[in-house]
Design a protein around this motif. Structure first.
Motif, PDB file in Angstrom:
ATOM      1  N   LEU A 123      -2.646   0.651  -4.447  1.00  0.00           N
ATOM      2  CA  LEU A 123      -2.426  -0.735  -4.048  1.00  0.00           C
ATOM      3  C   LEU A 123      -1.599  -1.411  -5.129  1.00  0.00           C
ATOM      4  N   ARG A 124      -0.432  -1.914  -4.733  1.00  0.00           N
ATOM      5  CA  ARG A 124       0.492  -2.521  -5.703  1.00  0.00           C
ATOM      6  C   ARG A 124       0.567  -4.026  -5.434  1.00  0.00           C
ATOM      7  N   MET A 166       0.848  -1.193   0.000  1.00  0.00           N
ATOM      8  CA  MET A 166       0.000   0.000   0.000  1.00  0.00           C
ATOM      9  C   MET A 166       0.883   1.242   0.000  1.00  0.00           C
ATOM     10  N   ILE A 167       0.558   2.194  -0.887  1.00  0.00           N
ATOM     11  CA  ILE A 167       1.268   3.474  -0.969  1.00  0.00           C
ATOM     12  C   ILE A 167       0.253   4.571  -0.650  1.00  0.00           C
ATOM     13  N   VAL A 168       0.512   5.313   0.411  1.00  0.00           N
ATOM     14  CA  VAL A 168      -0.430   6.330   0.872  1.00  0.00           C
ATOM     15  C   VAL A 168       0.327   7.638   1.086  1.00  0.00           C
ATOM     16  N   VAL A 171      -8.550   1.736   3.974  1.00  0.00           N
ATOM     17  CA  VAL A 171      -9.000   0.559   4.725  1.00  0.00           C
ATOM     18  C   VAL A 171      -9.240  -0.625   3.796  1.00  0.00           C
ATOM     19  N   TYR A 172     -10.008  -0.395   2.723  1.00  0.00           N
ATOM     20  CA  TYR A 172     -10.305  -1.503   1.821  1.00  0.00           C
ATOM     21  C   TYR A 172      -9.053  -1.973   1.078  1.00  0.00           C
ATOM     22  N   GLY A 173      -8.170  -1.052   0.727  1.00  0.00           N
ATOM     23  CA  GLY A 173      -6.935  -1.443   0.058  1.00  0.00           C
ATOM     24  C   GLY A 173      -6.035  -2.281   0.940  1.00  0.00           C
ATOM     25  N   ALA A 228      -8.527  -5.914   1.704  1.00  0.00           N
ATOM     26  CA  ALA A 228      -8.945  -6.743   0.570  1.00  0.00           C
ATOM     27  C   ALA A 228      -7.897  -7.779   0.167  1.00  0.00           C
ATOM     28  N   PRO A 229      -6.599  -7.430   0.023  1.00  0.00           N
ATOM     29  CA  PRO A 229      -5.617  -8.452  -0.348  1.00  0.00           C
ATOM     30  C   PRO A 229      -5.489  -9.564   0.685  1.00  0.00           C
TER      31      PRO A 229
END
Length: 579
Positions: free
Chosen positions: A375-376, A365-367, A402-404, A407-408
């Motif tokens: 999301l990578r 995750m990149i934020v 949150v979902y990013g 989810a994975p």
């Protein structure tokens, strides 16, 4: 065979999972002499003399060939383990080390520690060469996905005649990139290099191809010449690397790129590094070309489990700093990075999981600003890498973060439960069956060797048993080894997976004591593996001071008897204890 298997062991495998197949090709030299891996030279010598008296060919003229085979195994074990240098090699990589490069190292290195270190270096170098050979060619596929409409739908006008009320958010592919390369060895010193890439971004495409040759001047220096080009024109590159002394190294990269219309852009990268200690490296890099010039300082510390990298970038137009950390635990790697400077700041966190011998999956995750939320996803299969950067939001939206993040994890656990675990179980079952079929011939050979050893032990067995009976000492009544189903009736047992080892164990009794050191019993004299790939146990019924005892131990456990806790309290009952 009349056995009672209604006892239980303290360390019984709860799930009944099969254990790895034991090697049927190489003896365990410590087990051959029934000594521990920390045995002293005096203990090794005493064990050798004891077994020599049992197997010496002069004592078995009627079966001299079998005696010579068994005596040679005992002698070989003694010769290797009594020599510190050969013992160090054997402890590190096994008997194959003594048959190949071992003797060369004995002449070059003096202490066992140096030999172990040398073999570890050779082994690492061999693995690196093998991996380098296997990973040709290499390739990667990157697919950029824009999914921002999921969390931030575009504002629309109901009066717009072109407006379509879509219930599913619009997700688009904004670009992709394919890279492929090969490294083909021409000679031990020259390697042919070829690579190419195709790129498309927002409807515009480009590509390039290059060819070069790398030459190794020594183990510490190499050079590389490369030519290539694209639709804009031809490019040229020259690279080099050299190590100075034991700590310092340097490399350079000279570039000349053609941008078309006669515009040529030269550039260069120079870097020096210092191996600060066994786990730390410091580097300083200068990049120059066109209208930019950058100076980059870096520090990396990696002990195999934890890794930290620090970077400071001074240049035009941006100045930034970066901290990269990772922690490796078994087959999982955790990442946490931070980057900040004049362009903005962002944080990266993610995980990589090895799901099979050649496959790894990861999510990062990149934020931050200006990236927003990305999301990578990454999938690595052998020498191919597939990367999917998914733009979830152009701004910092909490729901996207949150979902990013979740989810994975949910997707991986679901796929693992429904597909990966069943596949791995089926593959392990097939592999086990395949190995068992392969080992049938070897098992027959080992069975013959064990029976010959028991035959040669007969006189020693009778002597030791008689001595122990006369002093009311330790007498082995029955000893069974193999896949013993504890708590099952006799009809449930497979007699082919259980062997009688009463004679070998009685021969190991000394002064009314039996000690079998920790480790599998399949390599003990008179033993073999009757159930490859299965959990094996050893059941011993013995008398000490005329009192009946019984114990059941797992294959890898140490045995020390007699013990008062092994006493059978009633004639029809037995007790067991795991050592």
């Amino acid at each position: 065979m009349n056995h009672n298997f209604n006892d239980t062991t303290e360390d019984e495998d709860e799930e009944g999972l099969p254990i790895p197949l034991e090697s049927l090709d190489e003896d365990n030299l410590y087990a051959c002499l029934n000594i521990s891996k920390t045995a002293t030279v005096d203990e090794i010598t005493a064990a050798y003399r004891r077994f020599s008296r049992i197997y010496h060919p002069d004592k078995h003229l009627a079966d001299k060939e079998s005696a010579e085979n068994l005596f040679s195994r005992i002698k070989k074990a003694y010769e290797v383990l009594s020599d510190p240098s050969q013992r160090a090699i054997y402890d590190t990589i096994g008997l194959q080390g003594l048959e190949t490069q071992g003797h060369e190292l004995i002449e070059r290195y003096q202490t066992p520690e140096e030999i172990r270190e040398a073999y570890e270096r050779l082994n690492r170098a061999k693995e690196e060469r093998e991996m380098e050979r296997k990973t040709n060619p290499k390739g990667s596929v990157t697919v950029n996905i824009n999914a921002t409409e999921i969390f931030n739908p575009y504002a629309t006008d109901d009066d717009d005649p072109y407006y379509v009320d879509a219930t599913v958010p619009y997700i688009e592919l904004t670009g992709f990139r394919f890279n492929q390369s090969i490294e083909a060895p021409l000679t031990p010193k020259e390697t042919l290099l070829m690579s190419g890439s195709v790129n498309s971004q927002n409807g515009r495409g480009s590509g390039n191809i290059s060819c070069g040759i790398r030459r190794m001047f020594s183990n510490k220096a190499w050079g590389e010449l490369e030519f290539g080009g694209s639709t804009s024109g031809l490019d040229f590159g020259l690279k080099g690397f050299s190590q100075f002394g034991r700590r310092f190294f340097a490399n350079f990269n000279l570039l000349c790129q053609n941008h078309g219309d006669g515009l040529v852009s030269p550039g260069a990268v120079f870097s020096i590094g210092n191996q600060l200690d066994a786990h730390s490296v410091g580097t300083l890099t200068w990049k120059v070309g066109g209208s930019s010039s950058d100076l980059v300082g870096g520090f990396i510390r990696d002990n195999g489990t934890n890794r930290i990298g620090l970077t400071l970038h001074l240049g035009v137009p941006n100045i930034y700093g970066m901290i990269q950390t990772s922690h490796k635990r078994e087959d999982t790697k955790y990442r946490l990075n931070f980057k900040g400077g004049t362009f903005g700041a962002f944080i990266e966190y993610g995980i990589e999981k090895k799901v099979s011998q050649y496959s790894t999956v990861g999510a990062l995750m990149i934020v931050g600003v200006p990236h927003g939320v990305v999301l990578r996803l990454k999938i690595m299969r052998a020498n191919q890498t597939y990367i999917f950067p998914i733009q979830l939001a152009e701004e910092l939206i909490p729901s996207a973060i949150v979902y990013g993040t979740l989810a994975p994890i949910i997707a991986y656990l679901t796929i693992k439960k429904l597909f990966i675990e069943p596949y791995e179980r089926e593959r392990a079952k097939e592999e086990k069956e395949k190995k068992q079929m392969t080992y049938k011939t070897k098992m027959a050979e080992k069975r013959g060797e064990a029976e010959s050893a028991v035959h040669l032990m007969r006189n020693t067995y009778e002597r030791i048993r008689s001595e122990e009976e006369n002093r009311d000492g330790l007498v082995i009544e029955t000893a069974l080894y193999g896949r013993i189903l504890i708590g099952s009736e006799e009809s449930d047992q497979n007699e082919e997976e259980i062997i009688t080892v009463t004679v070998p164990l009685q021969c190991l009794v000394r002064d009314s004591k039996l000690i079998v050191h920790k480790g599998t019993k399949v390599h003990l004299p008179g033993f073999y593996d009757p159930a490859p790939g299965e959990l094996k146990t050893l059941l011993i019924r013995y008398r000490f001071k005329t009192i009946l005892h019984e114990v059941v131990v797992q294959d890898e456990d140490e045995i020390r008897i007699p013990k008062i806790t092994h006493q059978v309290t009633q004639p029809t009952q037995t007790t067991s204890s795991s050592q």
